[in-house]
Design an enzyme around this catalytic site. Structure first.
Site, short mmCIF file in Angstrom:
data_model
loop_
_atom_site.label_atom_id
_atom_site.label_comp_id
_atom_site.label_asym_id
_atom_site.label_seq_id
_atom_site.Cartn_x
_atom_site.Cartn_y
_atom_site.Cartn_z
N CYS A 172 -8.04 3.02 14.54
CA CYS A 172 -7.77 3.70 15.98
C CYS A 172 -7.68 2.84 17.24
O CYS A 172 -6.89 3.04 18.22
CB CYS A 172 -8.87 4.65 16.29
SG CYS A 172 -8.95 5.99 14.96
N SER A 229 -13.24 13.90 7.10
CA SER A 229 -12.83 13.94 5.77
C SER A 229 -12.16 12.78 5.20
O SER A 229 -12.59 12.34 4.11
CB SER A 229 -11.66 15.33 5.72
OG SER A 229 -11.32 15.38 4.47
N HIS A 230 -11.21 12.09 5.92
CA HIS A 230 -10.48 11.02 5.13
C HIS A 230 -11.22 9.74 4.95
O HIS A 230 -10.75 8.73 4.25
CB HIS A 230 -9.05 10.62 5.90
CG HIS A 230 -9.31 10.14 6.91
ND1 HIS A 230 -9.10 8.76 7.54
CD2 HIS A 230 -9.75 10.37 8.40
CE1 HIS A 230 -9.23 8.05 8.56
NE2 HIS A 230 -9.76 9.25 9.31
#
Length: 384
Positions: free
Chosen positions: A326, A198-199
């Site tokens: 990440c 989503s982001h």
């Protein structure tokens, strides 16, 4: 602040913020509850599932909502491997995968699964010719990222899926970077499983989705789990999911317009870099053989480590990246960048600029000025 790290995360758009606010105020019931408030939430969840399936050309029954791209990757790969016959203990992933897949590979090795990491060809592509030598009788799954988050290089999955399916091998793709930026049709691509987030599309953080084509064999990672048809545990984040779908629909409807803008911004940036003789070298360039996401510009800044360039930009109020967010904090060279032929030293000189819906020429000019100043500093240092 000038933000040029949209490949890492995006701000929530007005459409998503509105839906998120309304849902939290008016439809906050637990979708598993049997009363009317729960029924409203369950209806919204089902409706959102259908809308998400429509956006990827899939079936509603194959959509499973998660907390994001990383969880989607980890759950979908493990679930498929769990559901395959016991002798199918071998799986393959490309060397260009997201950091989360490398973490998963380490875990699965301890579970008795054998992994082959496949290097791309000289053009950075994972092709049939690249894969064939590594396919075995006990290969059950191949995972190839649709587009790399550090370079924007897009893989032709439709060319790979027939090769795998005729051998009874499943195909999974991490489409976190491409979803909302290029057209995705799971049937045309021939993928059995997909991961999205989503982001990356102006929706809320903490929401994502996995797609498992109905009929694909899978067994849950967490036995006896009740939520999402047993795919994952935990109360469903219905407001976040509704906001995710609203943002994703906004992005897919405006996709072509934004891609044209990104292509223009990319050409402008490259032209300015060349005019100023800034020592940047592109990791991947678009060609007849290679398609790239126009909003991601991955490059090497010769003479400086990427981390130093990123910090200098940050000091001047410009946010860029040294690669996947990440993997931030890990100073080792990116496996994906090295897989494209970069030396360890070059890989440490990598920076990534990524555009968003509101990026302007004026913002790129500020970045070019910062990189020009760094170039002049380097020249003065060498002349001493």
């Amino acid at each position: 602040m000038i933000y040029l790290d949209y490949a890492a995360s995006t701000p929530m758009c007005d459409e998503a913020l509105h839906i998120y606010s309304v849902m939290n105020k008016e439809m906050f019931g637990n979708a598993s509850s049997l009363h009317d408030a729960g029924g409203q939430a369950a209806y919204t969840l089902d409706y959102s599932r259908q809308r998400m399936a429509n956006m990827i050309g899939g079936h509603k029954e194959g959509i499973y909502f998660t907390t994001g791209g990383t969880e989607s990757n980890m759950l979908v790969v493990q679930s498929i491997l769990n559901g395959l016959p016991p002798h199918k203990k071998h799986w393959i992933m490309s060397a260009l995968e997201h950091h989360s897949m490398y973490n998963l590979a380490t875990f699965l090795e301890h579970q008795g699964y054998e992994l082959t990491i496949v290097q791309p060809d000289r053009e950075g592509r994972i092709t049939r010719e690249v894969l064939i030598p590594h396919l075995r009788d006990n290969t059950g799954l191949v995972s190839v990222q649709h587009a790399n988050s550090e370079t924007g290089l897009i893989q032709d999955l439709a060319a790979l899926s027939p090769l795998l399916h005729e051998r009874g091998i499943m195909l999974h793709s991490d489409a976190v970077q491409t979803f909302g930026n290029v057209h995705i049709d799971v049937e045309a691509m021939g993928v059995d499983a997909l991961s999205i987030s989503s982001h990356k599309v102006y929706g809320p953080k903490g929401v994502g989705a996995a797609y498992l084509k109905p009929g694909t064999p899978w067994r849950p990672v967490y036995p006896d789990t009740l939520h999402e048809n047993g795919f994952r545990p935990g109360t469903i984040n219905v407001p976040g999911i509704a906001a995710f779908v609203a943002a994703a629909e906004m992005m897919t409807e405006q996709m072509e317009m934004h891609q044209e803008r990104y292509a223009t911004l990319r050409r402008y940036f490259i032209t300015k870099i060349q005019e100023r003789s800034i020592p940047l070298r592109w990791v991947v360039e678009e060609s007849e053989k290679k398609a790239v996401l126009h909003h991601i510009v991955g490059c090497f800044f010769h003479g400086y480590e990427g981390q130093y360039v990123m910090l200098e930009c940050n000091r001047s109020g410009v946010c860029i990246s040294t690669g996947s967010a990440c993997a931030a904090g890990h100073h080792d060279p990116s496996p994906a960048i090295q897989a494209l032929g970069a030396s360890g030293r070059e890989a440490l000189q990598f920076i990534r600029i990524s555009f968003g819906r509101t990026t302007t020429i004026e913002e790129l000019n500020v970045l070019v000025d910062i990189l020009t100043d760094l170039t002049h500093r380097q020249e003065r240092s060498l002349s001493r």
